[in-house]
Scaffold this active site. Structure first.
Site, PDB file in Angstrom:
ATOM      1  N   THR A  84       0.257  11.412   0.874  1.00 13.41           N
ATOM      2  CA  THR A  84       1.169  11.634   1.996  1.00 13.41           C
ATOM      3  C   THR A  84       2.402  12.445   1.577  1.00 13.41           C
TER       4      THR A  84
ATOM      5  N   GLU B 282      -3.067   4.065   5.990  1.00 11.27           N
ATOM      6  CA  GLU B 282      -4.525   4.201   6.110  1.00 11.27           C
ATOM      7  C   GLU B 282      -5.032   4.416   7.536  1.00 11.27           C
TER       8      GLU B 282
ATOM      9  N   THR C 180       0.249   0.710   9.535  1.00 10.53           N
ATOM     10  CA  THR C 180       0.557   2.139   9.452  1.00 10.53           C
ATOM     11  C   THR C 180      -0.250   2.843   8.368  1.00 10.53           C
TER      12      THR C 180
ATOM     13  N   GLN D  72       0.536 -24.906  22.921  1.00 14.93           N
ATOM     14  CA  GLN D  72       0.554 -24.643  21.475  1.00 14.93           C
ATOM     15  C   GLN D  72      -0.887 -24.382  20.993  1.00 14.93           C
TER      16      GLN D  72
ATOM     17  N   GLY E 293       2.986   4.367  -3.316  1.00 15.80           N
ATOM     18  CA  GLY E 293       3.459   3.164  -3.990  1.00 15.80           C
ATOM     19  C   GLY E 293       3.303   3.314  -5.492  1.00 15.80           C
TER      20      GLY E 293
ATOM     21  N   ASP F 203      -5.463   5.352  11.952  1.00 18.15           N
ATOM     22  CA  ASP F 203      -5.741   4.649  13.213  1.00 18.15           C
ATOM     23  C   ASP F 203      -7.205   4.792  13.651  1.00 18.15           C
TER      24      ASP F 203
HETATM   25  C1  LIG Z   1      -1.774  -0.770  -0.417  1.00 12.02           C
HETATM   26  C2  LIG Z   1      -1.598   0.307   0.598  1.00 12.02           C
HETATM   27  C3  LIG Z   1      -1.594   1.673   0.023  1.00 12.02           C
HETATM   28  C4  LIG Z   1      -1.608   2.710   1.029  1.00 12.02           C
HETATM   29  C5  LIG Z   1      -2.106   3.899   0.722  1.00 12.02           C
HETATM   30  C6  LIG Z   1      -2.139   4.992   1.675  1.00 12.02           C
HETATM   31  O1  LIG Z   1      -1.645   4.909   2.771  1.00 12.02           O
HETATM   32  S1  LIG Z   1      -2.863   6.416   1.126  1.00 12.02           S
HETATM   33  C7  LIG Z   1      -2.788   7.595   2.434  1.00 12.02           C
HETATM   34  C8  LIG Z   1      -3.693   7.214   3.563  1.00 12.02           C
HETATM   35  N1  LIG Z   1      -3.726   8.280   4.531  1.00 12.02           N
HETATM   36  C9  LIG Z   1      -4.390   8.143   5.653  1.00 12.02           C
HETATM   37  O2  LIG Z   1      -4.964   7.104   5.928  1.00 12.02           O
HETATM   38  C10 LIG Z   1      -4.459   9.355   6.493  1.00 12.02           C
HETATM   39  C11 LIG Z   1      -5.072   9.028   7.815  1.00 12.02           C
HETATM   40  N2  LIG Z   1      -5.697  10.191   8.370  1.00 12.02           N
HETATM   41  C12 LIG Z   1      -7.027  10.271   8.445  1.00 12.02           C
HETATM   42  O3  LIG Z   1      -7.756   9.411   8.012  1.00 12.02           O
HETATM   43  C13 LIG Z   1      -7.434  11.535   9.142  1.00 12.02           C
HETATM   44  O4  LIG Z   1      -7.823  11.186  10.429  1.00 12.02           O
HETATM   45  C14 LIG Z   1      -8.548  12.260   8.466  1.00 12.02           C
HETATM   46  C15 LIG Z   1      -8.094  12.551   7.048  1.00 12.02           C
HETATM   47  C16 LIG Z   1      -9.791  11.455   8.432  1.00 12.02           C
HETATM   48  C17 LIG Z   1      -8.743  13.528   9.285  1.00 12.02           C
HETATM   49  O5  LIG Z   1      -9.366  14.464   8.480  1.00 12.02           O
HETATM   50  P1  LIG Z   1      -9.851  15.887   8.926  1.00 12.02           P
HETATM   51  O6  LIG Z   1      -8.836  16.515   9.815  1.00 12.02           O
HETATM   52  O7  LIG Z   1     -10.249  16.588   7.706  1.00 12.02           O
HETATM   53  O8  LIG Z   1     -11.115  15.465   9.604  1.00 12.02           O
HETATM   54  P2  LIG Z   1     -11.707  15.445  11.036  1.00 12.02           P
HETATM   55  O9  LIG Z   1     -10.996  14.449  11.877  1.00 12.02           O
HETATM   56  O10 LIG Z   1     -11.874  16.831  11.584  1.00 12.02           O
HETATM   57  O11 LIG Z   1     -13.099  14.897  10.582  1.00 12.02           O
HETATM   58  C18 LIG Z   1     -14.007  15.698   9.848  1.00 12.02           C
HETATM   59  C19 LIG Z   1     -15.280  14.917   9.639  1.00 12.02           C
HETATM   60  O12 LIG Z   1     -15.112  14.019   8.565  1.00 12.02           O
HETATM   61  C20 LIG Z   1     -15.424  12.702   8.968  1.00 12.02           C
HETATM   62  N3  LIG Z   1     -14.569  11.807   8.213  1.00 12.02           N
HETATM   63  C21 LIG Z   1     -13.242  11.701   8.287  1.00 12.02           C
HETATM   64  N4  LIG Z   1     -12.816  10.790   7.417  1.00 12.02           N
HETATM   65  C22 LIG Z   1     -13.904  10.339   6.752  1.00 12.02           C
HETATM   66  C23 LIG Z   1     -14.099   9.379   5.749  1.00 12.02           C
HETATM   67  N5  LIG Z   1     -13.094   8.687   5.245  1.00 12.02           N
HETATM   68  N6  LIG Z   1     -15.354   9.172   5.318  1.00 12.02           N
HETATM   69  C24 LIG Z   1     -16.375   9.846   5.832  1.00 12.02           C
HETATM   70  N7  LIG Z   1     -16.248  10.750   6.794  1.00 12.02           N
HETATM   71  C25 LIG Z   1     -15.026  11.000   7.257  1.00 12.02           C
HETATM   72  C26 LIG Z   1     -15.176  12.676  10.438  1.00 12.02           C
HETATM   73  O13 LIG Z   1     -15.866  11.647  11.055  1.00 12.02           O
HETATM   74  C27 LIG Z   1     -15.651  14.053  10.837  1.00 12.02           C
HETATM   75  O14 LIG Z   1     -17.062  14.015  10.901  1.00 12.02           O
HETATM   76  P3  LIG Z   1     -17.847  15.016  11.845  1.00 12.02           P
HETATM   77  O15 LIG Z   1     -17.330  14.663  13.237  1.00 12.02           O
HETATM   78  O16 LIG Z   1     -17.481  16.398  11.431  1.00 12.02           O
HETATM   79  O17 LIG Z   1     -19.270  14.622  11.613  1.00 12.02           O
HETATM   80  C1  LIG Z   2       4.293   0.693   2.936  1.00 12.18           C
HETATM   81  C2  LIG Z   2       3.577   2.002   2.888  1.00 12.18           C
HETATM   82  C3  LIG Z   2       2.843   2.327   1.750  1.00 12.18           C
HETATM   83  C4  LIG Z   2       2.207   3.557   1.654  1.00 12.18           C
HETATM   84  N1  LIG Z   2       1.553   3.909   0.498  1.00 12.18           N
HETATM   85  C5  LIG Z   2       1.040   5.148   0.365  1.00 12.18           C
HETATM   86  C6  LIG Z   2       0.429   5.555  -0.868  1.00 12.18           C
HETATM   87  O1  LIG Z   2       0.320   4.790  -1.820  1.00 12.18           O
HETATM   88  N2  LIG Z   2      -0.026   6.826  -0.971  1.00 12.18           N
HETATM   89  C7  LIG Z   2       0.064   7.713   0.053  1.00 12.18           C
HETATM   90  O2  LIG Z   2      -0.354   8.855  -0.108  1.00 12.18           O
HETATM   91  N3  LIG Z   2       0.616   7.345   1.243  1.00 12.18           N
HETATM   92  C8  LIG Z   2       1.095   6.096   1.410  1.00 12.18           C
HETATM   93  N4  LIG Z   2       1.663   5.717   2.615  1.00 12.18           N
HETATM   94  C9  LIG Z   2       1.724   6.669   3.702  1.00 12.18           C
HETATM   95  C10 LIG Z   2       0.786   6.318   4.856  1.00 12.18           C
HETATM   96  O3  LIG Z   2      -0.538   6.559   4.514  1.00 12.18           O
HETATM   97  C11 LIG Z   2       1.219   7.112   6.084  1.00 12.18           C
HETATM   98  O4  LIG Z   2       2.468   6.625   6.486  1.00 12.18           O
HETATM   99  C12 LIG Z   2       0.190   6.993   7.195  1.00 12.18           C
HETATM  100  O5  LIG Z   2      -0.992   7.686   6.864  1.00 12.18           O
HETATM  101  C13 LIG Z   2       0.730   7.486   8.543  1.00 12.18           C
HETATM  102  O6  LIG Z   2       1.193   8.785   8.431  1.00 12.18           O
HETATM  103  P1  LIG Z   2       2.665   9.192   8.928  1.00 12.18           P
HETATM  104  O7  LIG Z   2       3.621   8.242   8.289  1.00 12.18           O
HETATM  105  O8  LIG Z   2       2.832  10.637   8.653  1.00 12.18           O
HETATM  106  O9  LIG Z   2       2.653   8.923  10.451  1.00 12.18           O
HETATM  107  P2  LIG Z   2       2.436   9.998  11.596  1.00 12.18           P
HETATM  108  O10 LIG Z   2       1.116  10.653  11.382  1.00 12.18           O
HETATM  109  O11 LIG Z   2       3.603  10.904  11.703  1.00 12.18           O
HETATM  110  O12 LIG Z   2       2.345   9.044  12.845  1.00 12.18           O
HETATM  111  C14 LIG Z   2       3.396   8.871  13.804  1.00 12.18           C
HETATM  112  C15 LIG Z   2       2.761   8.487  15.148  1.00 12.18           C
HETATM  113  O13 LIG Z   2       1.950   9.544  15.629  1.00 12.18           O
HETATM  114  C16 LIG Z   2       0.651   9.063  15.940  1.00 12.18           C
HETATM  115  N5  LIG Z   2      -0.347  10.105  15.665  1.00 12.18           N
HETATM  116  C17 LIG Z   2      -0.467  10.887  14.553  1.00 12.18           C
HETATM  117  N6  LIG Z   2      -1.520  11.700  14.676  1.00 12.18           N
HETATM  118  C18 LIG Z   2      -2.092  11.440  15.849  1.00 12.18           C
HETATM  119  C19 LIG Z   2      -3.239  11.943  16.560  1.00 12.18           C
HETATM  120  N7  LIG Z   2      -4.009  12.904  16.034  1.00 12.18           N
HETATM  121  N8  LIG Z   2      -3.529  11.428  17.765  1.00 12.18           N
HETATM  122  C20 LIG Z   2      -2.769  10.452  18.303  1.00 12.18           C
HETATM  123  N9  LIG Z   2      -1.677   9.927  17.692  1.00 12.18           N
HETATM  124  C21 LIG Z   2      -1.346  10.419  16.494  1.00 12.18           C
HETATM  125  C22 LIG Z   2       0.450   7.862  15.018  1.00 12.18           C
HETATM  126  O14 LIG Z   2      -0.559   6.978  15.522  1.00 12.18           O
HETATM  127  C23 LIG Z   2       1.846   7.264  15.054  1.00 12.18           C
HETATM  128  O15 LIG Z   2       1.985   6.500  16.236  1.00 12.18           O
HETATM  129  C24 LIG Z   2       2.286   4.463   2.728  1.00 12.18           C
HETATM  130  C25 LIG Z   2       2.987   4.116   3.895  1.00 12.18           C
HETATM  131  C26 LIG Z   2       3.615   2.897   3.981  1.00 12.18           C
HETATM  132  C27 LIG Z   2       4.377   2.563   5.226  1.00 12.18           C
END
Ligand SMILES: CCC/C=C/C(=O)SCCNC(=O)CCNC(=O)[C@H](O)C(C)(C)COP(=O)([O-])OP(=O)([O-])OC[C@H]1O[C@@H](n2cnc3c(N)ncnc32)[C@H](O)[C@@H]1OP(=O)([O-])[O-]
Ligand SMILES: Cc1cc2nc3c(=O)[nH]c(=O)nc-3n(C[C@H](O)[C@H](O)[C@H](O)COP(=O)(O)OP(=O)(O)OC[C@H]3O[C@@H](n4cnc5c(N)ncnc54)[C@H](O)[C@@H]3O)c2cc1C
Length: 664
Positions: free
Chosen positions: A142, A428, A426, A334, A181, A430
């Site tokens: 991110t 990973e 938030t 409750q 993180g 939606d």
């Molecule tokens: C402890 C907590 C620590 C936290 C860490 C973090 O937060 S780390 C940061 C975490 N960050 C986030 O979570 C970011 C969240 N954002 C996302 O996950 C984005 O929506 C995205 C990266 C998937 C979009 O990507 P894009 O614009 O490149 O893709 P698109 O929408 O055009 O789809 C293309 C094709 O790929 C497919 N496909 C997609 N994903 C997967 C998958 N995992 N596997 C398999 N397939 C997948 C999809 O179905 C579609 O298939 P189709 O229709 O062509 O057959």
């Molecule tokens: C505690 C914490 C730990 C994290 N750890 C990590 C980590 O270790 N590594 C890392 O890389 N990242 C990490 N992240 C980042 C995290 O993965 C992002 O915050 C998350 O993917 C959401 O992205 P954003 O913050 O840019 O939100 P945004 O994408 O800006 O979202 C803002 C709003 O817009 C909406 N939105 C965005 N796109 C769309 C769409 N296409 N259609 C409809 N609505 C949409 C969302 O649903 C949300 O309501 C962490 C975040 C938090 C809070």
């Protein structure tokens, strides 16, 4: 698992009314007798070690809290090595230490990213160092400007063939890595996601292993700017984690630090894509989402355990003549707020166990180059992650309210649990990806293709589009087939409605955009169906222990019927049930709550949590709540002096001035 220290058991009466074998339920919850034994041993190990104490955590400053986290992580590692713990034991030990920190990302994302996206050679080089903690890694994806839209990331990795190196660069402020993180203060390395540029062409996002800090003195390497992004929601809570910011100023790394399982850059700078689908780039997210679903049941069960035990202790009203008051757990309101959450904890536990199986299955298939189940695994993990985390966050807050005023105290454990948990909604992503998967399936069904797995029900389209529920009495809703049919019909009809409306839009993309709120609701209906189905399937297994299966059957019915009640609008508007059938479901819910009531405390005991892990004076195993609350209050730094700091400067002058005024 009591560790309350020999106090009289105030909840003994509640435990005596249980109509099932609690040990049997512990096995059903944990997955096996072995799992109960290991979890129990690790939880006790942590609870008995003074270094892992956490009762004053919310009173620490950010710096103290972070240092405490480093201490606990190092001590946990020492114990893991000394005791030669297995991977399973080590994971549980870390779970029960219960303090977010850099190790979560090291084991939870850095190592899986290298395993999933690194070549065998890269794994051989990097994993042994990571396994021994000779390096600490995080997952830097991110950026300040982009999170959800991964393709919009701006960090660049430009190949320089003359040096056989990539140049990592942050061209803009918004390209700063922001949130990872463990990045802020602890990590020495990161898997960094950046746009790969070679031979003047941008090939999009790829992963790179980059060293960030010196392994001698931990200072940032030349060209690397690093820091923590600042304090976060709640006291204690997620502030133990050093979520960080990272900028590169033309930092060079060797070519072989690009993760090359999916695609490679040759010595000459040629980009080569292997036959592995490019979506595997997102594989680490699939893995983490699966663990997040399992974590939802842990967080929810903790909150529910606290609220159930306290509701059995807490008494209000009910006596006209000075006799005993009523336990608040006896109030129907409750029960109707709390028991669906208890049922949800079990439902998420079982769907989490199934999802772990699905993930393992997909991983094995991927190794054999069978990519057919990847889209389903992606849709299931993304959808279940989204639905279970938002419901759990809401449920923790509901449990806080169910504990009345005392639930608002830090010593109840609930405010911190909520603050730690809520970002799971938030990070990973939606639900939108699930909706796309559903729309594709509807289109395929129309061409006669038979769907499999969690979408197999869509193949039964002829029946499900027209069927009317045959439920005629409240008890008819106890039939799992009756429940499954209406959940399938609701999910399918909502998906088909969306597909029909999208087809009327000028273009598919416009349709998707316009209908995205409806698509989200259809996705939620589909995911709820998966959870209900997996609960029902669990009940078809052999579940040993007197009365255990019967209790789970009641909880399964409560889980499904409370959803039906909550989303009655969906079921009615899609014509799956009549208003009368909806009322019958509600009638049965009331009866089921009454049946669960004598078992409620035993059902939360089956989670087998120590008082240390629960971290709540309200949820104590022995129920001795009031002395604990009283004692806890005196630990607050504000009570270190009788007369508060600031009295001389700010209170005394005020009080004296009023004295003078009153004499006038
Ligand atoms: C402890 C907590 C620590 C936290 C860490 C973090 O937060 S780390 C940061 C975490 N960050 C986030 O979570 C970011 C969240 N954002 C996302 O996950 C984005 O929506 C995205 C990266 C998937 C979009 O990507 P894009 O614009 O490149 O893709 P698109 O929408 O055009 O789809 C293309 C094709 O790929 C497919 N496909 C997609 N994903 C997967 C998958 N995992 N596997 C398999 N397939 C997948 C999809 O179905 C579609 O298939 P189709 O229709 O062509 O057959
Ligand atoms: C505690 C914490 C730990 C994290 N750890 C990590 C980590 O270790 N590594 C890392 O890389 N990242 C990490 N992240 C980042 C995290 O993965 C992002 O915050 C998350 O993917 C959401 O992205 P954003 O913050 O840019 O939100 P945004 O994408 O800006 O979202 C803002 C709003 O817009 C909406 N939105 C965005 N796109 C769309 C769409 N296409 N259609 C409809 N609505 C949409 C969302 O649903 C949300 O309501 C962490 C975040 C938090 C809070």
């Amino acid at each position: 698992m009591a560790d309350g220290g020999g106090e009289p058991d105030q909840l003994a009466g509640e435990r005596a009314t249980a109509q099932f074998d609690v040990d049997g339920m512990k096995v059903a919850w944990a997955g096996s007798r072995h799992a109960v034994e290991v979890a129990d041993r690790m939880a006790r190990l942590v609870a008995s070690d003074p270094v892992f104490r956490k009762d004053t955590r919310t009173m620490l400053s950010r710096k103290e809290l972070f240092k405490d986290t480093l201490k606990k992580a190092a001590h946990a590692w020492k114990r893991i090595v000394e005791l030669r713990l297995t991977e399973e034991e080590a994971n549980l030990l870390r779970l029960y230490v219960d303090q977010p920190g850099y190790v979560d990302l090291h084991w939870g994302m850095f190592v899986p990213a290298i395993k999933g996206q690194g070549t065998e050679e890269q794994q051989k080089k990097w994993l042994p160092m990571a396994y021994k903690f000779q390096i600490i890694g995080c997952y830097a994806q991110t950026e300040l400007g982009h999170g959800s839209n991964v393709q919009g990331l701006e960090t660049t990795a430009t190949f320089d063939p003359s040096a056989d190196e990539f140049v990592m660069h942050s061209p803009t402020l918004t390209s700063s890595k922001w949130w990872p993180g463990g990045l802020g203060k602890a990590s020495t390395h990161a898997v960094v996601y950046a746009r790969l540029i070679t031979e003047g062409k941008d090939y999009g996002i790829h992963g790179f292993i980059v060293q960030l800090r010196s392994l001698d003195d931990h200072s940032p390497l030349p060209g690397v700017t690093l820091g923590d992004i600042g304090g976060k929601f709640g006291s204690g809570a997620y502030n133990s984690m050093d979520n960080g910011v990272l900028r590169f100023d033309h930092v060079r790394i060797p070519r072989d630090q690009m993760l090359m399982r999916l695609s490679q850059v040759t010595r000459e700078g040629k980009y080569v894509h292997s036959d592995v689908p490019k979506q595997l780039l997102y594989g680490t997210m699939v893995y983490v989402r699966q663990t997040i679903v399992a974590d939802a049941s842990k967080a929810l069960s903790r909150a529910v355990c606290i609220a159930v035990r306290y509701s059995a202790i807490r008494k209000q009203f009910g006596s006209q003549d000075g006799g005993p008051e009523t336990q608040v757990l006896n109030y129907k309101t409750q029960q109707s707020r709390l028991f669906p959450l208890l049922a949800s904890a079990y439902a998420y536990r079982f769907v989490g166990q199934w999802l772990k199986w699905l993930y393992t299955d997909v991983t094995q298939k991927l190794e054999a180059k069978d990519y057919s189940t990847l889209p389903e695994a992606h849709a299931c993990t993304a959808g279940l992650k989204s639905v279970t985390t938002s419901a759990t966050a809401d449920a923790i807050e509901e449990c806080r309210k169910l504990c009345g005023g005392h639930g608002y105290l830090n010593s109840s454990g609930l405010p911190e649990l909520f603050a730690v948990y809520v970002p799971a909604c938030t990070y990973e992503g939606d639900n939108v990806q699930v909706a796309r998967f559903l729309m594709k399936t509807v289109a395929q069904v129309a061409t006669g293709k038979q769907p499999v797995g969690t979408i197999a029900y869509m193949g039964n389209i002829q029946h499900l589009m027209q069927c009317k529920s045959a439920v005629n009495t409240a008890e008819d809703w106890l039939n799992p087939a009756a429940i499954k049919e209406v959940f399938e019909a609701r999910a399918l009809r909502m998906a088909v409605n969306c597909a029909q409306n999208i087809s009327k839009a000028p273009s598919q993309e416009e349709g998707f955009s316009e209908l995205s709120p409806d698509l989200l609701e259809a996705a939620v209906a589909h995911v709820q169906l998966i959870i209900v189905t997996k609960f029902i399937e669990k009940l078809q297994e052999d579940i040993p222990g007197p009365g255990v299966k019967e209790q789970l059957q009641k909880l399964c019915s409560i889980y499904a019927l409370h959803l039906l009640h909550k989303h009655l609008g969906d079921f009615l508007s899609t014509g799956c049930i009549t208003a009368r059938q909806g009322a019958l479901a509600n009638e049965l819910l009331g009866k089921l709550y009454a049946q669960v009531r004598p078992n409620a405390v035993a059902l939360v005991d089956a989670f087998d949590y120590t008082d240390h892990y629960l971290g709540s004076v309200l949820g104590r195993y022995d129920g001795d709540v009031y002395p604990a609350l009283y004692e806890e209050a005196w630990k607050d730094p504000l009570n270190e002096t009788v007369v508060p700091d600031g009295y001389q400067e700010h209170l005394r002058p005020l009080l004296k001035q009023q004295l003078k005024l009153s004499r006038l």
